[in-house]
Motif scaffolding. Structure first.
Motif, PDB file in Angstrom:
ATOM      1  N   VAL A  46      -9.289 -53.034  34.872  1.00  0.00           N
ATOM      2  CA  VAL A  46      -9.319 -54.456  34.550  1.00  0.00           C
ATOM      3  C   VAL A  46     -10.532 -55.121  35.173  1.00  0.00           C
ATOM      4  N   ILE A  47     -10.832 -54.731  36.410  1.00  0.00           N
ATOM      5  CA  ILE A  47     -12.015 -55.298  37.067  1.00  0.00           C
ATOM      6  C   ILE A  47     -13.278 -54.935  36.291  1.00  0.00           C
ATOM      7  N   ASP A  48     -13.398 -53.653  35.817  1.00  0.00           N
ATOM      8  CA  ASP A  48     -14.572 -53.226  35.056  1.00  0.00           C
ATOM      9  C   ASP A  48     -14.682 -54.003  33.748  1.00  0.00           C
ATOM     10  N   VAL A  49     -13.562 -54.162  33.047  1.00  0.00           N
ATOM     11  CA  VAL A  49     -13.586 -54.881  31.769  1.00  0.00           C
ATOM     12  C   VAL A  49     -13.993 -56.335  31.973  1.00  0.00           C
ATOM     13  N   GLU A  50     -13.482 -56.953  33.022  1.00  0.00           N
ATOM     14  CA  GLU A  50     -13.853 -58.336  33.298  1.00  0.00           C
ATOM     15  C   GLU A  50     -15.331 -58.452  33.639  1.00  0.00           C
ATOM     16  N   SER A  51     -15.880 -57.437  34.330  1.00  0.00           N
ATOM     17  CA  SER A  51     -17.313 -57.445  34.647  1.00  0.00           C
ATOM     18  C   SER A  51     -18.148 -57.334  33.371  1.00  0.00           C
ATOM     19  N   ASP A  52     -17.744 -56.410  32.463  1.00  0.00           N
ATOM     20  CA  ASP A  52     -18.473 -56.263  31.186  1.00  0.00           C
ATOM     21  C   ASP A  52     -18.377 -57.541  30.356  1.00  0.00           C
ATOM     22  N   ARG A  53     -17.176 -58.162  30.371  1.00  0.00           N
ATOM     23  CA  ARG A  53     -17.012 -59.398  29.622  1.00  0.00           C
ATOM     24  C   ARG A  53     -17.949 -60.488  30.146  1.00  0.00           C
ATOM     25  N   ASP A  54     -18.060 -60.606  31.469  1.00  0.00           N
ATOM     26  CA  ASP A  54     -18.941 -61.618  32.041  1.00  0.00           C
ATOM     27  C   ASP A  54     -20.398 -61.337  31.691  1.00  0.00           C
ATOM     28  N   LEU A  55     -20.778 -60.030  31.690  1.00  0.00           N
ATOM     29  CA  LEU A  55     -22.157 -59.670  31.355  1.00  0.00           C
ATOM     30  C   LEU A  55     -22.473 -60.011  29.900  1.00  0.00           C
ATOM     31  N   LEU A  56     -21.560 -59.684  28.977  1.00  0.00           N
ATOM     32  CA  LEU A  56     -21.778 -59.978  27.562  1.00  0.00           C
ATOM     33  C   LEU A  56     -21.821 -61.489  27.317  1.00  0.00           C
ATOM     34  N   ARG A  57     -20.967 -62.220  28.052  1.00  0.00           N
ATOM     35  CA  ARG A  57     -20.964 -63.676  27.900  1.00  0.00           C
ATOM     36  C   ARG A  57     -22.302 -64.268  28.347  1.00  0.00           C
ATOM     37  N   MET A  58     -22.857 -63.690  29.424  1.00  0.00           N
ATOM     38  CA  MET A  58     -24.148 -64.166  29.903  1.00  0.00           C
ATOM     39  C   MET A  58     -25.250 -63.864  28.880  1.00  0.00           C
ATOM     40  N   ARG A  59     -25.217 -62.659  28.276  1.00  0.00           N
ATOM     41  CA  ARG A  59     -26.221 -62.308  27.266  1.00  0.00           C
ATOM     42  C   ARG A  59     -26.076 -63.194  26.031  1.00  0.00           C
ATOM     43  N   LEU A  60     -24.828 -63.490  25.636  1.00  0.00           N
ATOM     44  CA  LEU A  60     -24.614 -64.364  24.484  1.00  0.00           C
ATOM     45  C   LEU A  60     -25.175 -65.751  24.750  1.00  0.00           C
ATOM     46  N   ASP A  61     -24.953 -66.252  25.971  1.00  0.00           N
ATOM     47  CA  ASP A  61     -25.494 -67.562  26.316  1.00  0.00           C
ATOM     48  C   ASP A  61     -27.012 -67.572  26.234  1.00  0.00           C
ATOM     49  N   ARG A  62     -27.647 -66.470  26.693  1.00  0.00           N
ATOM     50  CA  ARG A  62     -29.114 -66.392  26.620  1.00  0.00           C
ATOM     51  C   ARG A  62     -29.584 -66.345  25.172  1.00  0.00           C
TER      52      ARG A  62
END
Length: 384
Positions: A46-62
């Motif tokens: 769950v921690i890994d998935v949440e980390s990937d989700r945060d990374l993808l969200r940051m890339r989407l924002d960029r």
């Protein structure tokens, strides 16, 4: 669920193992440890998935920020692109032509016919439709550019200007049609010259060339085709190369070339059709028969056998023996006779019963030559 795990853990820790034997106690202990291991592993995932989700969200924002930046840049470029009102564009063109006309008047010239082909993007503006002009650094297809065509005319007097009109294109028309088109355009027909062609009186060239301009009444010279008659030269006895050159020099072409076994050297012409001296249209084809060289002993043996077959040619219905055969027809030598016998044509009656087109295809002779064979075969049988 976390609540279920808590209750399961609580109940398991308060379990009275004194009522269990040793094996059962160990099994319960193993289940508890397995449960704790799975819970820990799931938490890590769950921690890994949440980390990937945060990374993808940051890339989407960029990406969204970059898209907004590019859209703003495109809007700025569109707003910077030059536009001009239609009336202003026409007025500018008129001003430029007026200035050019003033400059030309100093050297006794004037601007004649003007043709404008306007191609531009039309965009909306606060003052109505506008013509959008391409940027100087923009790559534009040549077909999408506007064009301005005009001609210069010598000025005559103070207020008159010499008139020049376009020359009509009359190539490919008959001479009579070309004369009428030139007359309607206000010009006159000049010199008419001829050159060999496939038809009579068809315009193949003109001067001045089409779309040029000239004063009304100017002469237009024409070149028309003419079907000329040519006398066929005598090429029998010449080598094939010399015969080809002679026909080419006479304006004729070499048609089909057949070979027959003769005592003459190989490639020497021994027959031609049409014959020498006959008048034919320029460019006509002349069929040639050349020698294949002297016959070998095997050829003589085959020829003797064919001659015996010819003399033994007996009509199956009447029993009458004919003294004529395929070789009696002028032009049917051993080669042609062998090709005919190969398809069952052994005598003159079977030849006449055949289709001339099929005979021409089998023997690879010209249709005119085959028709000549049929005429000779009829005469030979009538006189037999």
């Amino acid at each position: 669920m976390p609540g279920d795990d808590f209750r399961f853990t609580t109940e398991l820790t308060s379990l009275d193992v004194s009522k269990l034997d040793r094996a059962e106690a160990r099994e319960v202990e193993g289940l508890y440890r397995a449960k704790e291991y799975l819970v820990a592993e799931l938490r890590d995932r769950v921690i890994d998935v949440e980390s990937d989700r945060d990374l993808l969200r940051m890339r989407l924002d960029r990406s969204q920020a970059e898209r907004d930046r590019l859209r703003s840049r495109l809007d700025a470029l569109e707003s910077d692109r030059g536009t001009v009102a239609p009336d202003r564009l026409v007025a500018s063109l008129g001003d430029a032509l007026a200035s050019a006309r003033d400059d030309l008047s100093t050297v006794d010239y004037a601007i004649g016919r003007i043709e404008v082909d306007l191609k531009a993007n039309v965009v909306g503006g606060s003052d109505g439709p506008q013509f959008q002009l391409p940027d100087l650094a923009e790559s534009v297809d040549r077909e999408a550019l506007s064009t301005l065509r005009f001609d210069f005319r010598p000025a005559v007097g103070d207020a008159q200007t010499a008139t020049y009109d376009p020359i009509p294109d009359v190539r490919g028309r008959s001479l009579d049609e070309a004369r009428e088109a030139i007359r309607r355009a206000g010009f006159a027909v000049g010199d008419v010259t001829t050159e060999p062609g496939d038809a009579d009186d068809v315009v193949t060239d003109q001067f001045p060339s089409p779309r040029a301009v000239a004063e009304p009444g100017a002469a237009v010279d024409l070149t028309v085709s003419e079907r000329r008659a040519v006398d066929v030269p005598a090429v029998i006895g010449h080598g094939l190369g010399d015969a080809t050159a002679a026909l080419d020099a006479a304006g004729l072409a070499v048609g089909e070339v057949d070979a027959e076994t003769r005592d003459d050297p190989a490639d020497v012409v021994i027959g031609q059709s049409p014959p020498a001296g006959e008048s034919v249209p320029a460019g006509a084809a002349v069929d040639l028969t050349v020698s294949a060289g002297p016959a070998t002993e095997e050829d003589h043996a085959n020829e003797d056998g064919n001659e015996d077959e010819r003399r033994a040619d007996v009509d199956a219905e009447t029993g009458e023996t004919h003294d004529v055969g395929l070789r009696d027809v002028d032009g049917i030598g051993p080669t042609y006779a062998d090709r005919l016998r190969a398809v069952g044509v052994d005598d003159l009656p079977s030849l006449l019963a055949s289709d001339p087109a099929e005979v021409a295809d089998v023997t690879r002779a010209s249709r005119s030559r085959v028709e000549g064979w049929f005429e000779q075969a009829k005469r030979l049988l009538e006189g037999a």
